[in-house]
Design a protein around this motif. Structure first.
Motif, PDB file in Angstrom:
ATOM      1  N   GLY A 272       0.826  -1.206   0.000  1.00  8.18           N
ATOM      2  CA  GLY A 272       0.000   0.000   0.000  1.00  8.18           C
ATOM      3  C   GLY A 272       0.858   1.252   0.000  1.00  8.18           C
ATOM      4  N   ALA A 273       1.937   1.228   0.821  1.00  9.78           N
ATOM      5  CA  ALA A 273       2.809   2.397   0.909  1.00  9.78           C
ATOM      6  C   ALA A 273       3.526   2.625  -0.422  1.00  9.78           C
ATOM      7  CB  ALA A 273       3.818   2.209   2.039  1.00  9.78           C
ATOM      8  N   ALA A 274       4.014   1.525  -1.032  1.00 11.25           N
ATOM      9  CA  ALA A 274       4.738   1.658  -2.295  1.00 11.25           C
ATOM     10  C   ALA A 274       3.822   2.203  -3.385  1.00 11.25           C
ATOM     11  CB  ALA A 274       5.311   0.305  -2.717  1.00 11.25           C
ATOM     12  N   LEU A 275       2.614   1.689  -3.430  1.00  9.45           N
ATOM     13  CA  LEU A 275       1.671   2.155  -4.452  1.00  9.45           C
ATOM     14  C   LEU A 275       1.292   3.610  -4.213  1.00  9.45           C
ATOM     15  CD1 LEU A 275      -0.642  -0.972  -4.831  1.00  9.45           C
ATOM     16  CD2 LEU A 275       0.957  -0.081  -6.535  1.00  9.45           C
ATOM     17  N   ALA A 276       1.097   3.944  -2.941  1.00  9.57           N
ATOM     18  CA  ALA A 276       0.730   5.321  -2.618  1.00  9.57           C
ATOM     19  C   ALA A 276       1.825   6.281  -3.085  1.00  9.57           C
ATOM     20  CB  ALA A 276       0.475   5.467  -1.123  1.00  9.57           C
ATOM     21  N   ASP A 277       3.078   5.845  -2.952  1.00  9.24           N
ATOM     22  CA  ASP A 277       4.192   6.672  -3.438  1.00  9.24           C
ATOM     23  C   ASP A 277       4.074   6.923  -4.929  1.00  9.24           C
ATOM     24  OD1 ASP A 277       5.289   6.955  -1.003  1.00  9.24           O
ATOM     25  OD2 ASP A 277       6.837   5.398  -1.237  1.00  9.24           O
ATOM     26  N   ASP A 278       3.536   5.926  -5.650  1.00  9.95           N
ATOM     27  CA  ASP A 278       3.356   6.092  -7.094  1.00  9.95           C
ATOM     28  C   ASP A 278       2.030   6.775  -7.417  1.00  9.95           C
ATOM     29  OD1 ASP A 278       5.708   4.748  -7.342  1.00  9.95           O
ATOM     30  OD2 ASP A 278       4.807   2.811  -7.836  1.00  9.95           O
ATOM     31  N   GLY A 279       1.322   7.206  -6.389  1.00  7.96           N
ATOM     32  CA  GLY A 279       0.050   7.884  -6.622  1.00  7.96           C
ATOM     33  C   GLY A 279      -1.098   6.940  -6.941  1.00  7.96           C
ATOM     34  N   VAL A 280      -0.926   5.658  -6.618  1.00  3.52           N
ATOM     35  CA  VAL A 280      -1.995   4.696  -6.897  1.00  3.52           C
ATOM     36  C   VAL A 280      -2.742   4.378  -5.600  1.00  3.52           C
ATOM     37  CG1 VAL A 280      -2.537   2.383  -7.744  1.00  3.52           C
ATOM     38  CG2 VAL A 280      -0.675   3.705  -8.783  1.00  3.52           C
ATOM     39  N   ASP A 281      -4.063   4.467  -5.645  1.00  2.00           N
ATOM     40  CA  ASP A 281      -4.875   4.281  -4.450  1.00  2.00           C
ATOM     41  C   ASP A 281      -5.631   2.962  -4.531  1.00  2.00           C
ATOM     42  OD1 ASP A 281      -6.436   4.607  -2.191  1.00  2.00           O
ATOM     43  OD2 ASP A 281      -7.931   5.839  -3.240  1.00  2.00           O
ATOM     44  N   ILE A 282      -5.416   2.099  -3.562  1.00  2.00           N
ATOM     45  CA  ILE A 282      -6.165   0.837  -3.543  1.00  2.00           C
ATOM     46  C   ILE A 282      -7.101   0.789  -2.329  1.00  2.00           C
ATOM     47  CG2 ILE A 282      -4.497  -0.495  -4.906  1.00  2.00           C
ATOM     48  CD1 ILE A 282      -3.392  -1.598  -2.228  1.00  2.00           C
ATOM     49  N   GLU A 283      -7.362   1.942  -1.767  1.00  2.00           N
ATOM     50  CA  GLU A 283      -8.251   2.066  -0.604  1.00  2.00           C
ATOM     51  C   GLU A 283      -7.799   1.184   0.558  1.00  2.00           C
ATOM     52  OE1 GLU A 283     -12.475   1.951  -1.364  1.00  2.00           O
ATOM     53  OE2 GLU A 283     -12.220   2.884  -3.333  1.00  2.00           O
ATOM     54  N   LEU A 284      -6.476   1.088   0.719  1.00  2.00           N
ATOM     55  CA  LEU A 284      -5.972   0.325   1.858  1.00  2.00           C
ATOM     56  C   LEU A 284      -6.184   1.141   3.118  1.00  2.00           C
ATOM     57  CD1 LEU A 284      -4.372  -2.280   2.695  1.00  2.00           C
ATOM     58  CD2 LEU A 284      -2.345  -0.821   2.686  1.00  2.00           C
ATOM     59  N   GLU A 285      -6.813   0.507   4.097  1.00  2.00           N
ATOM     60  CA  GLU A 285      -7.126   1.224   5.322  1.00  2.00           C
ATOM     61  C   GLU A 285      -6.851   0.293   6.498  1.00  2.00           C
ATOM     62  OE1 GLU A 285     -10.917   3.690   6.645  1.00  2.00           O
ATOM     63  OE2 GLU A 285     -11.131   2.971   4.600  1.00  2.00           O
ATOM     64  N   ALA A 286      -6.012   0.736   7.423  1.00  2.00           N
ATOM     65  CA  ALA A 286      -5.751  -0.075   8.614  1.00  2.00           C
ATOM     66  C   ALA A 286      -6.815   0.263   9.637  1.00  2.00           C
ATOM     67  CB  ALA A 286      -4.357   0.221   9.144  1.00  2.00           C
ATOM     68  N   LYS A 287      -8.038  -0.126   9.330  1.00  2.99           N
ATOM     69  CA  LYS A 287      -9.157   0.343  10.161  1.00  2.99           C
ATOM     70  C   LYS A 287      -9.328  -0.465  11.435  1.00  2.99           C
ATOM     71  CE  LYS A 287     -12.819  -0.095   7.509  1.00  2.99           C
ATOM     72  NZ  LYS A 287     -14.116  -0.562   6.975  1.00  2.99           N
ATOM     73  N   GLY A 288      -8.747  -1.650  11.483  1.00  3.70           N
ATOM     74  CA  GLY A 288      -8.883  -2.459  12.682  1.00  3.70           C
ATOM     75  C   GLY A 288     -10.206  -3.197  12.730  1.00  3.70           C
ATOM     76  N   GLY A 289     -10.207  -4.315  13.448  1.00  2.00           N
ATOM     77  CA  GLY A 289     -11.420  -5.121  13.554  1.00  2.00           C
ATOM     78  C   GLY A 289     -11.874  -5.220  14.994  1.00  2.00           C
ATOM     79  N   LEU A 290     -13.157  -5.273  15.169  1.00  2.00           N
ATOM     80  CA  LEU A 290     -13.719  -5.391  16.515  1.00  2.00           C
ATOM     81  C   LEU A 290     -14.564  -6.656  16.560  1.00  2.00           C
ATOM     82  CD1 LEU A 290     -13.807  -3.630  19.147  1.00  2.00           C
ATOM     83  CD2 LEU A 290     -16.058  -2.868  18.363  1.00  2.00           C
ATOM     84  N   MET A 291     -14.154  -7.591  17.369  1.00  2.00           N
ATOM     85  CA  MET A 291     -14.950  -8.805  17.513  1.00  2.00           C
ATOM     86  C   MET A 291     -15.827  -8.658  18.742  1.00  2.00           C
ATOM     87  SD  MET A 291     -13.819 -12.811  17.562  1.00  2.00           S
ATOM     88  CE  MET A 291     -12.654 -12.618  16.269  1.00  2.00           C
ATOM     89  N   VAL A 292     -17.100  -8.917  18.591  1.00  2.00           N
ATOM     90  CA  VAL A 292     -18.011  -8.699  19.707  1.00  2.00           C
ATOM     91  C   VAL A 292     -18.839  -9.950  19.979  1.00  2.00           C
ATOM     92  CG1 VAL A 292     -18.179  -6.224  19.264  1.00  2.00           C
ATOM     93  CG2 VAL A 292     -19.857  -7.772  18.247  1.00  2.00           C
ATOM     94  N   ALA A 293     -19.299 -10.046  21.214  1.00  2.00           N
ATOM     95  CA  ALA A 293     -20.160 -11.168  21.593  1.00  2.00           C
ATOM     96  C   ALA A 293     -21.363 -10.629  22.345  1.00  2.00           C
ATOM     97  CB  ALA A 293     -19.398 -12.154  22.472  1.00  2.00           C
ATOM     98  N   THR A 294     -22.477 -11.298  22.159  1.00  2.00           N
ATOM     99  CA  THR A 294     -23.678 -10.875  22.885  1.00  2.00           C
ATOM    100  C   THR A 294     -24.158 -11.960  23.841  1.00  2.00           C
ATOM    101  OG1 THR A 294     -25.000 -11.647  21.025  1.00  2.00           O
ATOM    102  CG2 THR A 294     -24.508  -9.292  21.097  1.00  2.00           C
ATOM    103  N   THR A 295     -23.387 -13.035  23.940  1.00  2.00           N
ATOM    104  CA  THR A 295     -23.781 -14.114  24.857  1.00  2.00           C
ATOM    105  C   THR A 295     -22.585 -14.457  25.755  1.00  2.00           C
ATOM    106  OG1 THR A 295     -23.008 -15.810  23.321  1.00  2.00           O
ATOM    107  CG2 THR A 295     -25.330 -15.158  23.151  1.00  2.00           C
ATOM    108  N   ASP A 296     -22.860 -15.224  26.798  1.00  2.00           N
ATOM    109  CA  ASP A 296     -21.771 -15.630  27.683  1.00  2.00           C
ATOM    110  C   ASP A 296     -20.826 -16.594  26.978  1.00  2.00           C
ATOM    111  OD1 ASP A 296     -22.819 -14.023  29.583  1.00  2.00           O
ATOM    112  OD2 ASP A 296     -23.880 -15.629  30.657  1.00  2.00           O
TER     113      ASP A 296
END
Ligand SMILES: Cc1cc2nc3c(=O)[nH]c(=O)nc-3n(C[C@H](O)[C@H](O)[C@H](O)COP(=O)(O)OP(=O)(O)OC[C@H]3O[C@@H](n4cnc5c(N)ncnc54)[C@H](O)[C@@H]3O)c2cc1C
Ligand SMILES: Cc1cc2nc3c(=O)[nH]c(=O)nc-3n(C[C@H](O)[C@H](O)[C@H](O)COP(=O)(O)OP(=O)(O)OC[C@H]3O[C@@H](n4cnc5c(N)ncnc54)[C@H](O)[C@@H]3O)c2cc1C
Ligand code: FES
Lengths: 398, 506, 125
Positions: free
Chosen positions: A78-102
């Motif tokens: 992603g960094a290398a492509l960004a340097d070349d001005g190419v956008d692949i919508e790489l996003e280090a957005k992180g994941g959240l795992m959730v539970a609603t039961t015990d």
């Protein structure tokens, strides 16, 4: 389109994410590469992928090792492509795992424990603090853990960018070029590839045909047990950002390894840059049936609303589906086929091919060029116990 | 539901669409004694042709609508409308208006239709549904289904076509007839086909200065096919009527001319009219700028085939227009058992054909349900079959007169939007075809988002197919084979979730 | 010529409302004035302005008659969009009504005292 070369150091079959990554890696290693694709560069499963690059959903083991390697690979790419001005919508957005039961809470906690030992960064989040990550999350959570390494990419853009970069290194791309035969000499070594538009002489073929890699293997007279495992996705109307990270149900992890004969689903919810929210996903073994399973889609919607009540009033615009290339033992197949020297497989990534593509490409490039692989490739070998034998056992059983 | 009463979600026959085709189908079915449920997205029956006036005296009644392709004007006295009203009144036809089929599937023994209600269906009306669960069931299982979903305007993109004030000719007509509102004070009506004249005439009569009618087709091409329509006196008379109205208002009608650009600050202020050669390529140096506050554009109609595609009905390419249409046999039967189709969804032929097809579909559906025998099917169908054949031949002739040239792509600039929803421009579509190897509408969509938006490619699909052919140099592929949307209209996620038995409202 | 000329009043050339030709007999409420026959007008709010509408009018029609052609900015490039297809097929005409929506202005009926707002959801490529 461009004329087929008479010869190439390597031919890559399939311009999905795996083929594109392999072409890029081989071209960067100085090989002349021809990429043959029967459709356009979105002809297969990659266009259906959500583009999640996950470490969070994997149990410690060879696949997690591959995922961690791939995760770093995406960051570098992603960094290398960004340097070349190419956008692949790489996003280090992180994941959240959730539970609603015990039960879900126990599963989350135990998984986090095991993953940490294997080098995954996991932050335990108090259930009542989860809405700090996702303000619209239900307050009825029992547990949550945050995976900062999880990233996201726009798969089709990534394929286009990788192919473009490979072309910069001299590779050629041939859409609308279906491979119809694999030639080999008396010694069994590959000598060339036949297509609808002519032949290319080569001693190295990378079979990156995804779901159809079994057909390609068949062209060389060898069997490869890859089957379609269908996935469906709901797409909402464009909205102001409601979901910031990738959020998934604790039982998502369970689903991947679940008894494949049964339809399974778990909510995986995320926002895209274009504003739509993607809600996944189901896993079904129904061959190549394209009729939507509305019962499953309804359950996916219901679960998504459980996790994000605000979604109840949001409109569904479309649904789509895709077929994951699924091997019987849930591990991708990466490496040279012991039965046909010169034939390398890069396939069977099931629901993680986008995430695993850069690491797969590195293993393939190492195998082709005879360099040392960055991680132990043997668990992904074609002749591993679980693959061909596993298939035979499964066949015998039925 | 009262004990013992039948399950209200199971009905013998459903007609989707209450335009001319759907009304005729419902009437034919009801006359054989089969109870019919008719579903339509709009608040009033009538479809595009019998568009009711929603405002002022007579509001809500099927309106007086110009009919460019024959049968005079559709009025409240129209026999199909009258018969439909009668059956509504006596309860043999049950109409659920403001109800949209948003998804459907064909199963053993019938079809399941998933419904959403509301004037704007996406607005939903949960309270309404709760008040009258039988009427507003969100699911309907029907033993037979008749598809009569009509068509939408075809607009070929041009620079500036997304500016406010540029609208479809059908949209302008709908506003005028349904709402008594003119789209502008000074307009051009442009595109191609017989529909331009009544729209221009109606606007002129309503006080709009129609600066020009621009018909892309060359007069000579139209004239070549003209002798074939001489026998259709009603239509010729009607056409002359519009011509007289336009002459009285001094509206110039120009052939071989198109709007090749629209410009303005935040809204259309001027359009460029330009001559076209026989292939519809714009002729440089013939540009003429015309000040307007509205541009009404239509290049005929594109059949709506989303629903039949979902039900598994085979589509075929319309022999005249090339659009995907539902394939039907002489009984209007699709390839799916007990699913019939009529009207524009089986090919654009105008309201007069739609009515005959609808009647035949209704009779065939009645026969499928055992309500009439083969003899009755044959005898009652005979007159409809005869007029259907005559009218279909006429519609085909119109198609030949107005067959589209493919040079129009030359009026696109690089930054001309092709996909309005996802804002994909011409250069991106071309790049997808020439550099990324996109070979059809689907791969253009996946590489560019073109056609992925809210309208589900209704507005751009046709243009994209033409652009793929143009830029790849390959012949336009068989669009009938393309995948179609799974969701026909937006629905709230809770409406989908409610189909799952486990769902509880949050 | 516009039918309202029958009333003798000089028509306002910029007025887009066409009085429907009288049908049946008997006076209709609100029958006098330039929009005779349309019934009793009411108002709703749009983007901070008061807009007049008549019973049966869609939001889109009433806004057009009030001179509002640009209904919303497009998501990616914020280009103005207005009524395009007029029949609910193109989704260009989206507005929100009382915070709910978006709904299609060409289909949704105008209602008294509602707050119609511009549907503005910026998107990123
Ligand atoms: C709904 C869904 C969601 C998913 N989400 C994710 C996700 O979030 N993250 C993730 O990592 N993975 C995800 N996946 C999985 C991922 O999409 C796949 O693992 C990955 O795309 C496989 O890539 P590939 O290159 O192996 O195969 P493909 O993308 O299928 O590429 C194979 C190519 O080979 C071509 N081909 C086939 N036969 C021939 C021939 N004979 N000659 C020439 N060309 C040929 C095909 O046309 C095709 O283009 C998802 C899958 C689905 C179905
Ligand atoms: C905007 C427009 C204006 C037109 N005006 C005229 C005119 O003035 N004169 C003329 O001769 N021709 C006109 N036409 C041409 C018109 O298509 C035909 O003449 C005629 O109306 C076709 O009849 P039909 O029954 O096949 O379809 P239509 O009249 O189009 O009826 C189809 C009906 O199906 C309904 N429908 C569609 N999909 C669904 C769904 N999923 N769920 C529920 N309901 C659904 C629609 O709401 C519609 O009422 C117009 C076309 C358009 C698009
Ligand atoms: S104007 Fe097209 S949907 Fe309203």
């Amino acid at each position: 389109m461009s004329r087929l070369p008479a010869t190439a150091d390597a031919v890559v079959i399939g311009a999905g994410i795996v083929g594109a990554a392999c072409a890029d890696a081989l071209a960067a290693a100085g090989r002349s590469v021809a990429v043959l694709e029967r459709h356009a560069l979105t002809g297969g499963t990659t266009a259906a992928g959500e583009g999640n690059l996950l470490v969070s959903d994997k149990e410690p083991g060879p696949e997690l090792d591959l995922a961690l390697l791939a995760n770093r690979g995406w960051t570098t790419l992603g960094a290398a492509l960004a340097d070349d001005g190419v956008d692949i919508e790489l996003e280090a957005k992180g994941g959240l795992m959730v539970a609603t039961t015990d039960a879900g809470r126990d599963a989350i906690d135990a998984l986090a424990e095991r993953q940490r030992a294997a080098g995954v960064v996991v932050e335990q989040v108090a259930a009542e603090d989860a809405h700090r990550f996702e303000p619209h999350l239900t307050r009825e959570l029992t547990a949550a853990s945050y995976y900062p390494q999880d990233q996201q990419v726009q798969p089709v853009k990534a394929v286009a960018a990788l192919l473009e970069r490979a072309r910069g290194h001299g590779a050629t791309f041939h859409p609308a070029t279906r491979v119809t035969g694999l030639h080999h000499g008396r010694d069994g070594r590959l000598t060339g590839v036949a297509t609808e538009r002519g032949t290319v002489g080569t001693e190295v073929v990378v079979n990156a045909a995804g779901l159809w890699s079994a057909e390609v293997a068949e062209l060389a007279g060898v069997h490869l047990p890859i089957r379609p495992r269908r996935g469906q996705i709901l797409v909402t109307e464009p909205l102001p950002r409601l979901v910031h990270r990738k959020v998934y149900d604790a039982d998502y992890v369970g689903t991947i390894a679940a008894d494949p004969a049964e339809a399974a689903l778990s909510a995986v919810i995320e926002g895209t840059r274009a504003g739509t929210i993607l809600i996944g996903s189901s896993r079904e073994l129904v061959g190549l049936d394209r009729n939507p399973n509305w019962d499953l889609l309804a359950r996916m919607a219901a679960r998504a609303i459980d996790l994000f009540p605000v979604l109840a009033e949001v409109r569904l615009l479309r649904t789509y589906l895709g077929f994951r290339p699924y091997p019987p033992d849930h591990l991708p197949v990466i490496g040279e086929d012991h039965r046909i020297p010169g034939l390398f497989h890069a396939t069977g990534h099931e629901g993680a091919g986008i995430g695993l593509a850069p690491a797969t490409a590195r293993l393939i490039a190492a195998a082709v060029t005879g360099q040392r692989a960055p991680i132990d490739p043997s668990p992904f070998a074609v002749d591993r116990p679980g693959l061909l034998a596993g298939e035979e056992a499964a066949r015998a059983g039925t | 539901m009262s004990p013992g009463s039948a399950d209200p979600t199971r009905v013998p026959a459903v007609v989707v669409g209450a335009g001319p085709a759907g009304m005729a189908a419902a009437v034919a079915l009801a006359e054989t004694g089969v109870p019919v449920t008719v579903l339509d997205s709009y608040p009033h029956p009538g479809g595009q042709y019998h568009r009711p006036r929603a405002v002022g005296p007579g509001a809500g009644r099927a309106g007086v609508v110009a009919a460019p392709t024959g049968a005079g004007t559709g009025t409240g006295d129209d026999p199909t409308v009258a018969a439909f009203r009668h059956h509504l009144a006596v309860g043999t036809v049950h109409l659920r208006s403001s109800t949209t089929v948003w998804s459907a599937s064909a199963e053993e023994g019938g079809c399941t239709l998933r419904l959403t209600t509301g004037t704007d269906p996406a607005a939903g009306t949960a309270a309404h549904a709760a008040a009258d669960p039988d009427r507003d069931a969100a699911l309907l299982h029907a033993e037979v289904v008749i598809i009569a979903t009509g068509a939408t305007d075809r607009v070929l993109p041009f620079p500036g076509w997304d500016l406010p004030g540029v609208c479809t000719a059908g949209g302008a007509q709908a506003l005028l007839k349904g709402q008594g509102i003119r789209v502008g004070t000074r307009a051009v009506v442009a595109g191609s086909g017989p529909f331009l004249l009544p729209v221009a005439a109606a606007l002129a009569e309503a006080g709009t200065t129609v600066a020009a009618v621009a018909e892309a087709q060359h007069a000579a091409v139209i004239a070549r096919a003209a002798p074939r329509i001489a026998g259709h006196l009603d239509v010729v008379t009607e056409g002359l009527g519009y011509a007289r109205v336009l002459a009285r208002h001094r509206v110039p009608v120009r052939h071989a001319t198109a709007v090749t650009a629209a410009a303005g600050d935040g809204r259309v202020e001027e359009v460029t009219l330009q001559r076209l050669d026989e292939q519809w390529r714009p002729v440089p140096g013939t540009e003429q700028r015309v000040a307007v506050d509205a541009a009404c554009v239509s290049f005929g109609f594109v059949p709506q085939v989303g629903l039949p595609a979902l039900l598994g009905c085979a589509l075929t390419s319309d022999p005249v227009w090339g659009d995907p249409v539902v394939a039907v046999d002489s009984h209007q039967h699709t390839c799916v058992d007990r699913v019939f189709a009529a009207g524009e969804s089986t090919g654009v032929g105008g309201a007069a054909v739609a009515v005959e097809e609808g009647a035949l579909a209704g009779l065939a559906a009645a026969h499928a349900l055992g309500a009439i025998d083969v003899g009755a099917l044959r005898d009652r169908g005979a007159p409809h079959r005869r007029s259907r054949a005559r009218k279909q031949a006429f519609a085909a002739t119109l198609g030949r007169m107005y067959r589209r040239g493919d040079g129009w792509v030359h009026w696109l600039a690089d930054d001309t939007l092709i996909c309005r929803c996802e804002e994909v421009d011409h250069a991106s579509v071309r790049h997808a075809v020439t550099a990324l190897g996109a070979v059809d509408q689907r791969s253009v969509k996946l590489t560019t988002r073109c056609g992925m938006g809210r309208c589900q490619a209704r507005m751009c699909g046709d243009a994209v197919a033409a652009l793929v052919a143009h830029h790849s140099g390959a012949p336009a592929d068989d669009r009938a084979a393309l995948s179609t949307p799974t969701v026909l209209a937006p629905v709230r996620l809770r409406e989908l979730a409610a189909l799952s038995p486990e769902y509880e409202e949050p | 010529m516009p039918a309202r000329d029958q009333r003798g009043a000089a028509p306002d050339p910029t007025d887009l409302r066409v009085t429907p030709p009288a049908e049946g007999s008997g006076p209709v409420r609100g029958d006098d004035g330039p929009h005779g026959g349309r019934g009793t007008p009411f108002t709703f709010r749009h983007d901070g302005r008061t807009v007049t509408a008549y019973p049966g009018e869609t939001i889109g029609a009433a806004l057009l008659a009030a001179g509002v052609r640009a209904l919303r900015p497009s998501g990616f490039d914020a280009r103005p969009r207005g009524l395009f297809c007029g029949i609910g097929a193109c989704f260009d005409c989206l507005v929100t009504v009382d915070g709910d929506g978006p709904v299609r202005a060409c289909l949704a009926a105008a209602a008294p005292d509602t707050e119609v707002e511009v549907h503005d959801v910026p998107r990123q490529r």
